[in-house]
Design a protein around this motif. Structure first.
Motif, PDB file in Angstrom:
ATOM      1  N   HIS A  51       0.713  -1.422  -0.081  1.00 28.81           N
ATOM      2  CA  HIS A  51      -0.426  -0.434  -0.018  1.00 28.81           C
ATOM      3  C   HIS A  51       1.531   1.140  -0.174  1.00 28.81           C
ATOM      4  O   HIS A  51       0.606   2.361  -1.051  1.00 28.81           O
ATOM      5  N   GLU A  52       1.495   0.968   0.772  1.00 24.13           N
ATOM      6  CA  GLU A  52       3.049   2.372   1.324  1.00 24.13           C
ATOM      7  C   GLU A  52       3.097   2.900  -0.365  1.00 24.13           C
ATOM      8  O   GLU A  52       3.574   3.640  -1.011  1.00 24.13           O
TER       9      GLU A  52
ATOM     10  N   HIS B  66       2.046   4.801  -2.778  1.00 18.18           N
ATOM     11  CA  HIS B  66       1.633   5.381  -2.820  1.00 18.18           C
ATOM     12  C   HIS B  66       2.913   6.603  -3.854  1.00 18.18           C
ATOM     13  O   HIS B  66       2.960   7.984  -4.195  1.00 18.18           O
TER      14      HIS B  66
ATOM     15  N   GLU C  14      -6.602   7.051  -0.981  1.00 20.77           N
ATOM     16  CA  GLU C  14      -5.581   5.799   0.021  1.00 20.77           C
ATOM     17  C   GLU C  14      -6.763   4.679  -1.355  1.00 20.77           C
ATOM     18  O   GLU C  14      -5.827   3.878  -0.769  1.00 20.77           O
TER      19      GLU C  14
ATOM     20  N   ASP D   4       0.751  10.276   5.255  1.00 25.55           N
ATOM     21  CA  ASP D   4      -1.062   8.803   5.533  1.00 25.55           C
ATOM     22  C   ASP D   4      -1.841   9.066   6.074  1.00 25.55           C
ATOM     23  O   ASP D   4      -2.435   7.200   6.580  1.00 25.55           O
TER      24      ASP D   4
ATOM     25  N   HIS E 133      -8.771   7.549   4.656  1.00 27.85           N
ATOM     26  CA  HIS E 133      -8.595   6.291   3.902  1.00 27.85           C
ATOM     27  C   HIS E 133      -9.718   5.300   3.495  1.00 27.85           C
ATOM     28  O   HIS E 133      -9.375   4.384   2.654  1.00 27.85           O
TER      29      HIS E 133
HETATM   30 ZN   LIG Z   1      -2.003   5.487   2.828  1.00 20.63          ZN
END
Ligand SMILES: [Zn+2]
Length: 282
Positions: free
Chosen positions: A164-165, A168, A200, A249, A253
Motif C-alpha cells: 500500500h505504501e 503511494h 488511499e 498518510d 482512507h
Molecule cells: Zn495510505
C-alpha cells in the motif's frame, strides 16, 4: 507468503538498533561510542557510512536502543524480500507502460523518526513521505493491528501494508499525488477528504495489483490476512491513534469495505488502468 531464500532489497534502511532520540547529539565521546556500538552490534542494515553521515549532519542521536533479536532480524529480512518483490513487479509494469520505476527506500525504525515530512512516531502507523520518497515503518504497528484493531495478523498483513505504501510511491511517480493535492486547493473539507480517500483506495488497489503478480508465492491464508488488515486500517482505527505530528498518510482512507473492495479489484485484474478510484469516489 513464501519468502525464504528469495532476493532481498538493498533499499531498506534499518534504524531499529538506533534510537530516534529526543536528546541532541553533542554527547561527545559517549555519544559516538554508543553510536558505534549500534553500528557494530550485529545490526546488518545500517552502515558505518550512514552513521557517520548522521553524526556529521548533527542529527539527534544518542540513546542506545536494544539490539535486534533473532526475530527482529528475520522480520527485517522478510521486509527486504517484500520490497524486492515490489521493485521487480513495479519495474516491469512501468517498463510495459514505457516508463522507468525509481526504487524508493524503506526505513525501519522504533519509537520516533525524522523525515522530510516532519517528525513521526510509531503511533502514527506506517506511512510514505513524498518529500524524501521513503516508506517509514515501525514493525510494532503490526502487533497493535492484532491486539488493538482485531486484525488476523500474519506475514501477509505486513506485505499488504508495505505494498500500500509503495502504492503511494507509484502515485508520486505517476504525478497522481501532486494532481490530487492541486485539486484539493479551494475545495471544502468534505470534498478534499473525498479526493484523499480516492488516493488511499487507489494505493490499496495497487497493493492488489502487486499481489496479482505475486500469486505463485502466496500461501492459502494470505489474501485473508491482507483483507483483514485492510479492514482493520479503515480511517477510524488509524486516526484515533494519531498524535499531533505531521504524517502525510493520516488523512481519510475510506471505509473498511471500500478498502477491501479496491484491494480485491487490483488483485483480480492486475491492470493498473482499472484503479479508477478518482472517477468512482464522489
Ligand atoms: Zn495510505
Amino acid at each position: 507468503m513464501k519468502w525464504l531464500g528469495r532476493r532481498q532489497s538493498d533499499n531498506v534502511e534499518d534504524r531499529r538498533g538506533v534510537s530516534g532520540g529526543k536528546v541532541a547529539l553533542g554527547g561527545g565521546v559517549i555519544g559516538i561510542i554508543i553510536l558505534l556500538l549500534n553500528v557494530f552490534g550485529g545490526e546488518t542494515g545500517q552502515t558505518v557510512g550512514s552513521a557517520l553521515e548522521q553524526l556529521q549532519g548533527g542529527q539527534q542521536q544518542t540513546e542506545a536502543a536494544a539490539p535486534l533479536s533473532k526475530e527482529d532480524e528475520e522480520m527485517g529480512n522478510f521486509v527486504r524480500v517484500i520490497l524486492a518483490d515490489n521493485e521487480d513487479i513495479w519495474s516491469k509494469i512501468f517498463e510495459e507502460h514505457g516508463m522507468t520505476y525509481k526504487k524508493p527506500k524503506l526505513v525501519l525504525f522504533r519509537g520516533s523518526v525524522q523525515t522530510a515530512c516532519g517528525g513521526a512516531s510509531s503511533a502514527s502507523g506506517p506511512f510514505y513521505c513524498p518529500g524524501d520518497q521513503k516508506v517509514y515503518m515501525d514493525l510494532g504497528f503490526f502487533e497493535e493491528l492484532k491486539t488493538k484493531f482485531g486484525a488476523k495478523g500474519g506475514d501477509f498483513a505486513i506485505a499488504y501494508v508495505i505494498a500500500h505504501e509503495i502504492g503511494h510511491h507509484v502515485q508520486t511517480l505517476l504525478g497522481t499525488s501532486a494532481k490530487m493535492r492541486q485539486a484539493q486547493q479551494g475545495k471544502s473539507e468534505t470534498e478534499a477528504n473525498k479526493l484523499s480517500v480516492a488516493l488511499e483506495l487507489q494505493a490499496d488497489f495497487y497493493a492488489g495489483v502487486w499481489t496479482h503478480y505475486n500469486q505463485k508465492n502466496l500461501d492459502t491464508d494470505d489474501i485473508d490476512e491482507a483483507l483483514s488488515a485492510a479492514n482493520a486500517v479503515g480511517d477510524d482505527a488509524i486516526q484515533s491513534k494519531m498524535s499531533d505530528q505531521v504524517v502525510p498518510d493520516s488523512f481519510t482512507h475510506g471505509s473498511s469495505e471500500q478498502r477491501m473492495y479496491w484491494f480485491k479489484k487490483g488483485f483480480k485484474t492486475g491492470d493498473i488502468e482499472q484503479g479508477t478510484t478518482f472517477e468512482e469516489i464522489r
